[in-house]
Design a protein around this motif. Sequence first.
Motif, PDB file in Angstrom:
ATOM      1  N   VAL A  74       0.893  -1.271  -0.076  1.00 49.59           N
ATOM      2  CA  VAL A  74      -0.121  -0.005   0.144  1.00 49.59           C
ATOM      3  C   VAL A  74       0.838   1.279  -0.205  1.00 49.59           C
ATOM      4  CG1 VAL A  74      -1.829   1.297   1.114  1.00 49.59           C
ATOM      5  CG2 VAL A  74      -1.798  -1.248   1.228  1.00 49.59           C
ATOM      6  N   ARG A  75       1.923   1.275   0.806  1.00 47.00           N
ATOM      7  CA  ARG A  75       3.008   2.249   0.831  1.00 47.00           C
ATOM      8  C   ARG A  75       3.625   2.655  -0.379  1.00 47.00           C
ATOM      9  NH1 ARG A  75       4.454   3.330   7.009  1.00 47.00           N
ATOM     10  NH2 ARG A  75       2.587   2.274   7.892  1.00 47.00           N
ATOM     11  N   ALA A  86     -15.673  -3.462   2.072  1.00 53.09           N
ATOM     12  CA  ALA A  86     -14.671  -3.748   3.084  1.00 53.09           C
ATOM     13  C   ALA A  86     -14.178  -2.282   3.881  1.00 53.09           C
ATOM     14  CB  ALA A  86     -13.296  -4.177   2.674  1.00 53.09           C
ATOM     15  N   VAL A  87     -15.466  -1.982   5.051  1.00 54.26           N
ATOM     16  CA  VAL A  87     -15.015  -0.923   5.752  1.00 54.26           C
ATOM     17  C   VAL A  87     -15.101  -1.565   7.004  1.00 54.26           C
ATOM     18  CG1 VAL A  87     -16.280   0.901   4.228  1.00 54.26           C
ATOM     19  CG2 VAL A  87     -17.422  -0.411   5.839  1.00 54.26           C
ATOM     20  N   ILE A  88     -14.678  -0.583   8.221  1.00 56.12           N
ATOM     21  CA  ILE A  88     -14.888  -1.290   9.462  1.00 56.12           C
ATOM     22  C   ILE A  88     -16.306  -0.552   9.966  1.00 56.12           C
ATOM     23  CG2 ILE A  88     -13.655  -1.499  11.607  1.00 56.12           C
ATOM     24  CD1 ILE A  88     -11.120  -1.764  10.278  1.00 56.12           C
ATOM     25  N   GLU A  90     -17.596  -0.775  12.847  1.00 54.28           N
ATOM     26  CA  GLU A  90     -17.688   0.036  14.049  1.00 54.28           C
ATOM     27  C   GLU A  90     -16.929   1.268  14.349  1.00 54.28           C
ATOM     28  OE1 GLU A  90     -16.612  -3.115  13.473  1.00 54.28           O
ATOM     29  OE2 GLU A  90     -16.977  -4.839  14.898  1.00 54.28           O
ATOM     30  N   LEU A  91     -16.352   1.541  13.211  1.00 54.64           N
ATOM     31  CA  LEU A  91     -15.547   3.009  13.128  1.00 54.64           C
ATOM     32  C   LEU A  91     -16.563   3.821  12.676  1.00 54.64           C
ATOM     33  CD1 LEU A  91     -11.744   2.108  12.283  1.00 54.64           C
ATOM     34  CD2 LEU A  91     -12.797   2.460  14.589  1.00 54.64           C
ATOM     35  N   GLU A  95     -13.606   8.151  10.628  1.00 55.02           N
ATOM     36  CA  GLU A  95     -12.343   7.169  11.014  1.00 55.02           C
ATOM     37  C   GLU A  95     -12.080   6.364   9.980  1.00 55.02           C
ATOM     38  OE1 GLU A  95     -12.890   7.224  15.824  1.00 55.02           O
ATOM     39  OE2 GLU A  95     -14.015   5.848  14.456  1.00 55.02           O
ATOM     40  N   ARG A  98      -9.963   8.374   7.437  1.00 49.80           N
ATOM     41  CA  ARG A  98      -8.605   8.735   7.876  1.00 49.80           C
ATOM     42  C   ARG A  98      -7.754   7.581   7.825  1.00 49.80           C
ATOM     43  NH1 ARG A  98      -7.890  10.750  13.223  1.00 49.80           N
ATOM     44  NH2 ARG A  98     -10.272  10.189  13.781  1.00 49.80           N
ATOM     45  N   MET A  99      -8.264   6.322   8.362  1.00 45.02           N
ATOM     46  CA  MET A  99      -7.466   5.373   8.543  1.00 45.02           C
ATOM     47  C   MET A  99      -6.428   4.900   7.302  1.00 45.02           C
ATOM     48  SD  MET A  99      -9.088   1.477   9.193  1.00 45.02           S
ATOM     49  CE  MET A  99     -10.022   1.316   7.735  1.00 45.02           C
ATOM     50  N   GLY A 100      -7.317   5.271   6.146  1.00 45.66           N
ATOM     51  CA  GLY A 100      -6.357   5.076   5.054  1.00 45.66           C
ATOM     52  C   GLY A 100      -5.232   6.063   4.811  1.00 45.66           C
ATOM     53  N   LEU A 102      -3.671   7.236   7.300  1.00 42.10           N
ATOM     54  CA  LEU A 102      -2.520   7.448   8.789  1.00 42.10           C
ATOM     55  C   LEU A 102      -1.144   7.238   8.276  1.00 42.10           C
ATOM     56  CD1 LEU A 102      -4.392   5.228  11.465  1.00 42.10           C
ATOM     57  CD2 LEU A 102      -4.253   7.418  11.257  1.00 42.10           C
ATOM     58  N   PHE A 103      -0.677   6.484   7.300  1.00 36.87           N
ATOM     59  CA  PHE A 103       0.735   6.218   7.340  1.00 36.87           C
ATOM     60  C   PHE A 103       1.385   7.439   6.641  1.00 36.87           C
ATOM     61  CE2 PHE A 103      -1.137   4.656   3.106  1.00 36.87           C
ATOM     62  CZ  PHE A 103       0.040   5.156   2.259  1.00 36.87           C
ATOM     63  N   LEU A 105       0.660  10.367   7.581  1.00 38.09           N
ATOM     64  CA  LEU A 105       0.617  11.591   8.353  1.00 38.09           C
ATOM     65  C   LEU A 105       1.645  12.193   8.642  1.00 38.09           C
ATOM     66  CD1 LEU A 105      -2.254  10.831  11.055  1.00 38.09           C
ATOM     67  CD2 LEU A 105      -2.005  12.860   9.673  1.00 38.09           C
ATOM     68  N   ARG A 149     -11.618   4.905   1.376  1.00 38.99           N
ATOM     69  CA  ARG A 149     -10.330   4.738   2.176  1.00 38.99           C
ATOM     70  C   ARG A 149      -9.237   4.277   1.482  1.00 38.99           C
ATOM     71  NH1 ARG A 149     -10.043  -0.460   2.572  1.00 38.99           N
ATOM     72  NH2 ARG A 149      -8.085  -0.089   1.755  1.00 38.99           N
TER      73      ARG A 149
ATOM     74  N   LEU B 178      -6.365   5.106  16.555  1.00 40.70           N
ATOM     75  CA  LEU B 178      -7.222   4.746  15.425  1.00 40.70           C
ATOM     76  C   LEU B 178      -6.580   3.574  14.834  1.00 40.70           C
ATOM     77  CD1 LEU B 178      -9.526   5.098  13.442  1.00 40.70           C
ATOM     78  CD2 LEU B 178      -8.194   6.803  12.340  1.00 40.70           C
ATOM     79  N   VAL B 189      -8.333  -5.363   6.589  1.00 41.49           N
ATOM     80  CA  VAL B 189      -8.533  -3.910   6.202  1.00 41.49           C
ATOM     81  C   VAL B 189      -7.739  -2.958   6.708  1.00 41.49           C
ATOM     82  CG1 VAL B 189     -10.360  -1.921   6.179  1.00 41.49           C
ATOM     83  CG2 VAL B 189     -11.118  -4.275   5.739  1.00 41.49           C
ATOM     84  N   SER B 193      -4.792  -0.470   4.598  1.00 34.78           N
ATOM     85  CA  SER B 193      -4.802   0.884   4.397  1.00 34.78           C
ATOM     86  C   SER B 193      -3.471   1.245   5.000  1.00 34.78           C
ATOM     87  CB  SER B 193      -5.680   1.324   5.766  1.00 34.78           C
ATOM     88  OG  SER B 193      -7.132   0.762   5.501  1.00 34.78           O
TER      89      SER B 193
END
Lengths: 237, 303, 330
Positions: A74-75, A86-88, A90-91, A95, A98-100, A102-103, A105, A149, B178, B189, B193
């Motif tokens: 991914v990076r 495919a999402v989470i 519960e978030l 979020e 943003r999760m996508g 994060l790396f 940031l 995401r 997060l 997932v 990400s």
Amino acid sequence: MLKIENLTVNFDANSALDNVSFSAEVGKITTVIGANGAGKSTLLRTISGLKAPKSGSITWRDSELVGMRPEAIVRAGVALVPEGHAVIPELTIDENIRMGALFRLRKAKSDVTTAIAEMYELFPQLADRRKAPSSTLSGGERQMLAIARALVSRPEILLLDEPSLGLAPLIVKQIIGIIEELCRKSGLTVLLVEQNANTALDVADHGVLLALGKVVADRPAKDLRADVSLREAYLGY
Amino acid sequence: MQTFLTALFTGTSHGAIYALVALGLVLVWRGAGLINFAQMGQAMFSAYIASTIINHHINYWWAFIVAIIAGGALGGAIDVLVIRPLKKKSGSSILSSPSMRDAIPVIASLGILGILQSAAGMIWAGEERGFPAPVSTLGLSIGKRAMPFTRFDIFVIVLIWLILIATTLLLNKTSVGLAMRASALNMEVARLSGIRTRSIRTLGWILSGSLASVAGLMVAPATNVSPNSLDLLMIIGFTACVIGGLNSLWGSVTGAFILGLTISFINIYDAPGDVFLGIFAILIAVMIFRPSGLFAKGKARNV
Amino acid sequence: MFKIRRNASIAIAFFVFVFAIGTFVGPYNQGQIAVALTLFIGVLSINILTGLSGQLSLGQGALMAVGGYGCALMMINAHLSMWLAIPLSLIASALVGLLLGLVAAKLSGPYLAGTTLVLALAMPTVANKFDSILGGDTGLSIDTGMPPTWLSKVMGDIAIEQWNLYVSLPFAALALFFAANLFTSQSSRRWRAVRDHESAAALVGINVERTKISVFVISSAFAGVAGALYGLRGLVGPSVFAISLSLSLLTGSILGGLRSIAGAGLGSVIIVFLPDWIGKVIHPFSLSDQVTNYLPAFVSGLLLVLTVVVNPSGLAALFAKIFRFSRVKR
């Protein structure tokens, strides 16, 4: 260019890959079509590093992806939208997006903010309910969120696994339209896996037909769409 | 009335310590899918280190900080040295069944507990050591009235509430949080990400180890330090998680306070000997009516 | 039928083999072998519960305690002969196992582990609650008594350790026979299905809950006999059936091999003899007491972790792989 050479993957009896080779041009939409169990999902999961191939190589812009961990792939700019929205759940929606990012940031903080804002522009349905858990979304909205995401990581190539699955035609049209626009305007490379061959071939530049883990056709999408006998033989319509 | 208040305060203060243990267990459970029975072994080990430092006449707070770091380091080491290699073995026949895949790491953690306890025994001769509290543990009186709690009770409650709030903020408001939640909820997932789920999991182990060390230091003035001195705390903290539901962070914390109060009231109004029977009764009742804990949402993680 | 006959001959061979060894070694090792035979039955109860059906219990020692107390009560209050009380004690533990199983069947992994662990811890409290019957912290004294005169006539003077061995041996051989039949039976196939694919098992019509309960009961019966024999070394009390007993049974089960009978045998030998072996190895080095006291626990913890990481199927499976002679059922 995403180049796949002699890729062999063992999976269940079906949905394995047998010596698959093809490539996806930069800035173009390439679609992989085929019946259920042809190995389409296995292909994308192997490119993303979720499955280890038995042999063969996958290169993106001349760097070898085989052996890299999924998060490293991914990076490296290769993002997958897996099958099934495919999402989470519960978030919250925010979020999930943003999760996508994060790396990125640490290196590109300001661009992350811009990228997130762009996602809400691209999918206005999501913008109104940022703080809501994503379990409250409809199937189509979840698929949009899953794509957002992936896109927020600013990938160079986007791998999409059956984005139309289980969605209403109108929503499929919107989603595919957005993907097409991203490709044409900002030069995103797209590898689209679809069971719904017509939808995929309509937008794609190039098409690869997969049957029982083998490539049976690899040619311009237009030609593939026109080849009635091939489609009848492998897709049944 | 005075007795009742004493029971209430002692229960709350102990409940707070149990909550910390439970929180540590839940962090590892959600991140790595196992109950880390070695957790309070790590805390015991770091309490011995802290006690050694204090015996060299160094300030309590330095020892406190070193213990927290040691607990975290032990947690991280367990993940890297044992749990990661274990996950790689998933091809072996015994690990092919899901129930065993979940049981084997738990058994490994029991082995680590044995190693830590016997190592502490060898290094520190297994002697039982007293351990100081940072503030007075004697009864507090305001004016002429004796209060039903001690300065230390208040210290414990305040410190632990601060930690609970800080942990919640960390998990819910920060990027690392997060990433931790995403990895726990859906590893695939999260990896897609770009989240380095392996490192995030190790971070969970470190955090959990540090929290456990704090809990250990908070009970040490009462229990002293010996290789087995924190076993009870581990079991109560674990029971709290089971009662509250392992998948719910605040559920386990609530479970911990329920247990803290129950134990304290049994101790004061009944007999200390009945404590385990009481815990067992509550546990069985919860397990019969809510097999995944009081605060579980939906079905428990299928193990 | 063939299987039963084969299993019976294995059990008889086992009996003869251990009997012969027991005659040649000294009293100390006879006592150790007696304990190993007893714990063999206990480890078998774990291999049946965890190995065959995938349920992890951390309180197997508590079920042993039930058997132990049951046996003691029958011998002390009802003046039953030990030969009657030992087999009857399995009824007591099986009943408790049934109650526990009714709860356990609904619980998933960590919840079951937690409940059984707390059960084991609550056991001393029960002993204290019913102080007058169960003897509180002190416990109840029972032993295997004097060997019968006919045996002494045949074998000459028999030390108490040797007699303990002869008492444990028939039960260990019987346990081996029954466990072997269980491991090769039709129903164990159902248990494995529940262990490996719970939802799939339910789909093909296996009553998952009832299956889990029945395994729990059978496993508890084994634990009960082990507990009775364990208590007959002299004392039935909370200190005898401490939580550490549950954990060392588990250690034995993992080290030897969770999924085979041979594994249970190897495991029980290791947990009983490991301290002796370590003592022999470190004897030439004059280590301080604090090291020697804790070394066995340290080594067994280390072995447990190493086994789990390197070879989670245990020694028995490793040997089976080496000799390509496998009675280990997956």
